[in-house]
Scaffold this motif. Structure first.
Motif, PDB file in Angstrom:
ATOM      1  N   ASN A 138       0.850  -1.212   0.051  1.00  0.00           N
ATOM      2  CA  ASN A 138      -0.029  -0.086  -0.093  1.00  0.00           C
ATOM      3  C   ASN A 138       0.931   1.418   0.025  1.00  0.00           C
ATOM      4  O   ASN A 138       0.557   2.134   0.628  1.00  0.00           O
ATOM      5  N   GLY A 139       1.858   1.201  -0.707  1.00  0.00           N
ATOM      6  CA  GLY A 139       2.757   2.502  -0.899  1.00  0.00           C
ATOM      7  C   GLY A 139       3.977   2.402   0.218  1.00  0.00           C
ATOM      8  O   GLY A 139       4.761   3.320   0.062  1.00  0.00           O
ATOM      9  N   HIS A 140       3.701   1.557   1.165  1.00  0.00           N
ATOM     10  CA  HIS A 140       4.598   1.762   2.511  1.00  0.00           C
ATOM     11  C   HIS A 140       5.847   0.836   2.195  1.00  0.00           C
ATOM     12  O   HIS A 140       5.608  -0.373   1.895  1.00  0.00           O
ATOM     13  N   SER A 141       7.151   1.321   2.249  1.00  0.00           N
ATOM     14  CA  SER A 141       8.148   0.423   1.976  1.00  0.00           C
ATOM     15  C   SER A 141       8.390  -0.707   3.038  1.00  0.00           C
ATOM     16  O   SER A 141       8.356  -0.497   4.443  1.00  0.00           O
ATOM     17  N   ALA A 142       8.571  -2.080   2.519  1.00  0.00           N
ATOM     18  CA  ALA A 142       9.011  -3.000   3.412  1.00  0.00           C
ATOM     19  C   ALA A 142      10.345  -2.784   4.001  1.00  0.00           C
ATOM     20  O   ALA A 142      11.296  -2.660   2.865  1.00  0.00           O
ATOM     21  N   ILE A 151       6.544  -5.953   7.161  1.00  0.00           N
ATOM     22  CA  ILE A 151       5.140  -5.186   7.079  1.00  0.00           C
ATOM     23  C   ILE A 151       3.842  -6.190   6.965  1.00  0.00           C
ATOM     24  O   ILE A 151       4.367  -7.304   6.063  1.00  0.00           O
ATOM     25  N   GLU A 152       2.763  -6.075   7.542  1.00  0.00           N
ATOM     26  CA  GLU A 152       1.804  -7.164   7.493  1.00  0.00           C
ATOM     27  C   GLU A 152       1.105  -6.800   6.310  1.00  0.00           C
ATOM     28  O   GLU A 152       0.872  -5.657   5.716  1.00  0.00           O
ATOM     29  N   MET A 153       0.609  -8.025   5.481  1.00  0.00           N
ATOM     30  CA  MET A 153      -0.055  -7.700   4.283  1.00  0.00           C
ATOM     31  C   MET A 153      -1.493  -8.532   4.805  1.00  0.00           C
ATOM     32  O   MET A 153      -1.773  -9.556   5.145  1.00  0.00           O
TER      33      MET A 153
END
Length: 185
Positions: A138-142, A151-153
């Protein structure tokens, strides 16, 4: 991502139409046993041949029957997020190289790009493996391994692995989506 028309170019992906009958006929548990519980969905235009920098084709209305016979422009490809036995432990590797659990054959994806895992509470997590083109949810870098937590999906999240955009789905969401697809005429 340019995928050829033959399915050997799909890496570990499978055309969603091949999951339709199982989505309709198996229980969720049976579906998960056969196909997995997490998926990355790719919608892509399949191009038989590139015609140059502008791939636009103009068709007249009188060409409609011909165009309808040859149009298979949208393809939905599902990449099951599950171990193939190639990776160590509980990590599921994602990358362009054939040694990964999830193989997405695109030049913008590093040979070993990211890894996914199921968390203690059943949630799905992804972390970049130091790739060249990064991983986002969602546009947030892992973050890269060693530089922060995965990061959670969640079902419906937009993933970007390299330059490839995918949608993360759990088994319930994929079964619902695939089960509603119509059989080819």
């Amino acid at each position: 991502m340019t995928l050829g028309s033959s399915e050997h170019h799909l890496g570990t992906g499978v055309a969603i139409r091949k999951l339709r009958d199982d989505a309709r006929n198996l229980s969720r548990e049976e579906f998960e046993d056969r196909h997995g519980s997490a998926f990355m969905l790719l919608s892509t235009a399949e191009l038989s041949a590139l015609r140059g920098p502008d791939n636009t084709e103009v068709c007249l209305d009188i060409d409609a029957p011909k165009r309808a016979d040859s149009t298979v422009s949208l393809s939905l490809v599902v990449f099951p997020v599950r171990s193939s036995g190639n990776s160590a432990g509980h990590l599921i590797t994602v990358g362009r190289g054939s040694e990964n659990d999830v193989v997405i054959p695109d030049v913008s994806i590093s040979r070993f790009h990211a890894f996914a895992k199921q968390g203690a509470n059943g949630e799905w997590l992804i972390q970049d493996a130091g790739s060249t083109n990064g991983t986002t949810v969602n546009g947030h870098s892992a973050p890269q391994q060693g530089h922060g937590s995965p990061i959670e999906m969640k079902a419906g999240d937009n993933l970007r692995i390299g330059q490839v955009e995918l949608t993360f789905l759990d088994a319930t969401a994929l079964i619902s989506f695939a089960g509603k697809m119509q059989a080819p005429a």
